[in-house]
Design a protein around this motif. Structure first.
Motif, PDB file in Angstrom:
ATOM      1  N   VAL A   1       0.858  -1.186   0.000  1.00 14.82           N
ATOM      2  CA  VAL A   1       0.000   0.000   0.000  1.00 14.82           C
ATOM      3  C   VAL A   1       0.892   1.233   0.000  1.00 14.82           C
ATOM      4  N   ASN A   2       0.499   2.234  -0.761  1.00 16.66           N
ATOM      5  CA  ASN A   2       1.243   3.490  -0.800  1.00 16.66           C
ATOM      6  C   ASN A   2       0.541   4.542   0.056  1.00 16.66           C
ATOM      7  N   VAL A   3       1.305   5.182   0.945  1.00 17.80           N
ATOM      8  CA  VAL A   3       0.797   6.293   1.755  1.00 17.80           C
ATOM      9  C   VAL A   3       1.385   7.583   1.190  1.00 17.80           C
ATOM     10  N   GLY A   4       0.530   8.483   0.747  1.00 23.39           N
ATOM     11  CA  GLY A   4       0.983   9.763   0.212  1.00 23.39           C
ATOM     12  C   GLY A   4       0.481  10.910   1.064  1.00 23.39           C
ATOM     13  N   TRP A   5       1.228  12.017   1.078  1.00 24.86           N
ATOM     14  CA  TRP A   5       0.788  13.192   1.833  1.00 24.86           C
ATOM     15  C   TRP A   5       1.496  14.446   1.333  1.00 24.86           C
ATOM     16  N   HIS A   6       1.119  15.568   1.912  1.00 22.59           N
ATOM     17  CA  HIS A   6       1.615  16.878   1.509  1.00 22.59           C
ATOM     18  C   HIS A   6       1.992  17.680   2.747  1.00 22.59           C
ATOM     19  N   SER A   7       3.017  18.513   2.621  1.00 17.62           N
ATOM     20  CA  SER A   7       3.383  19.449   3.692  1.00 17.62           C
ATOM     21  C   SER A   7       3.868  20.744   3.057  1.00 17.62           C
ATOM     22  N   TYR A   8       3.649  21.858   3.765  1.00 16.10           N
ATOM     23  CA  TYR A   8       4.195  23.138   3.329  1.00 16.10           C
ATOM     24  C   TYR A   8       5.581  23.345   3.927  1.00 16.10           C
ATOM     25  N   ALA A   9       6.448  23.996   3.158  1.00 14.11           N
ATOM     26  CA  ALA A   9       7.707  24.469   3.720  1.00 14.11           C
ATOM     27  C   ALA A   9       7.438  25.740   4.517  1.00 14.11           C
ATOM     28  N   CYS A  10       8.386  26.124   5.355  1.00 14.45           N
ATOM     29  CA  CYS A  10       8.246  27.379   6.085  1.00 14.45           C
ATOM     30  C   CYS A  10       8.290  28.551   5.107  1.00 14.45           C
ATOM     31  N   PRO A  11       7.640  29.668   5.431  1.00 13.65           N
ATOM     32  CA  PRO A  11       7.718  30.849   4.562  1.00 13.65           C
ATOM     33  C   PRO A  11       9.164  31.269   4.312  1.00 13.65           C
ATOM     34  N   PHE A  12       9.434  31.661   3.072  1.00 14.79           N
ATOM     35  CA  PHE A  12      10.746  32.130   2.625  1.00 14.79           C
ATOM     36  C   PHE A  12      11.792  31.014   2.598  1.00 14.79           C
ATOM     37  N   ARG A  13      11.330  29.760   2.662  1.00 17.94           N
ATOM     38  CA  ARG A  13      12.244  28.626   2.536  1.00 17.94           C
ATOM     39  C   ARG A  13      11.664  27.642   1.541  1.00 17.94           C
ATOM     40  N   ILE A  14      12.518  27.133   0.649  1.00 16.60           N
ATOM     41  CA  ILE A  14      12.061  26.153  -0.329  1.00 16.60           C
ATOM     42  C   ILE A  14      12.748  24.807  -0.132  1.00 16.60           C
ATOM     43  N   ASP A  15      13.591  24.692   0.910  1.00 17.23           N
ATOM     44  CA  ASP A  15      14.252  23.413   1.145  1.00 17.23           C
ATOM     45  C   ASP A  15      13.234  22.398   1.664  1.00 17.23           C
TER      46      ASP A  15
END
Length: 236
Positions: free
Chosen positions: A40-54
């Motif tokens: 089974v594949n578990v997928g999800w999403h998260s935001y980076a902190c503002p002004f950071r793209i790492d």
């Protein structure tokens, strides 16, 4: 003197960064998918902190097991993808981790591990797919299409909150369903103010995907491709 100023600027930058990231992010848009035999594949999403793209989660990890209190298995996937990097306020990161060698037709519990400034998820559960050809138990599939138009146009034509009403209807039948097959659109998002009532494309999709998480985090959910065809009459 210059060394002191550089050190001071560095300290201020770290303090500002720490303040901006003081509010920890949480995994959202959690969803399940089949990943071949006994996986089974578990997928999800998260935001980076503002002004950071790492990447806020360079080693996406999921703990899972047969008991809510004993998640003794671990799966890690070092691959992840960023979206909308030009938006330095809200850069999105998407992750997927495969849980392999699962027993068929078995309840598993899982939790997405914390990392940097992203908190761990709640503990969710799912039933693994049955063995191919096993007919001892029926598989209940809910098939439906098109969650409808939201925003100002949707309110005028269908009444307020069409998407939310459809979602509540799906949640009511959740205990009886093993698999959701969705024919067509999940959410309308095309930067048209009449349709979105002020939401951008990304905001509308994020809202819809996150709202559906009560279903997609615990049931397998597949969206089929919907194609609109336009017939053009050409003069002979």
């Amino acid at each position: 003197m210059y060394t002191f100023l550089l050190f001071l600027l560095f300290a201020i930058a770290k303090a500002v960064d720490g303040y901006i990231c003081l509010e920890r992010r949480v995994p959202d848009q959690i969803r399940l998918a089949f990943a071949g035999n006994n996986a089974v594949n578990v997928g999800w999403h998260s935001y980076a902190c503002p002004f950071r793209i790492d990447n806020p989660n360079p080693t996406p990890t999921v703990f899972y097991g047969l008991s809510r209190t004993t998640l003794k298995f671990t799966s890690v996937n070092r691959q992840s993808k960023a979206y909308n990097r030009r938006n330095i306020i809200k850069t999105s990161w998407f992750y997927s981790v495969e849980l392999r060698n699962l027993k068929p037709s078995t309840i598993y519990y899982y939790k997405i591990a914390a990392s940097q400034y992203v908190s761990a998820s709640n503990i969710y559960s799912f039933k693994s797919p049955p063995t191919l050809g096993d007919r001892r138990r029926a598989i209940n599939i809910a098939a439906y299409g098109d969650l409808g138009v939201d925003g100002l146009l949707g309110t005028v034509t269908n009444g307020a909150g069409l998407f939310e009403r459809a979602l509540r209807a799906l949640q009511r039948i959740l205990p009886k369903v093993d698999f959701f097959l969705h024919h067509g659109d999940i959410c309308y998002a095309d930067n048209t103010p009449l349709l979105l009532f002020g939401k951008t494309y990304e905001e509308a999709m994020d809202y819809c995907q996150t709202a559906m998480m009560k279903i997609t985090s615990t049931r397998f959910y597949m969206t089929a491709v919907l194609t609109y065809s336009k017939i053009t009459n050409k003069p002979s």
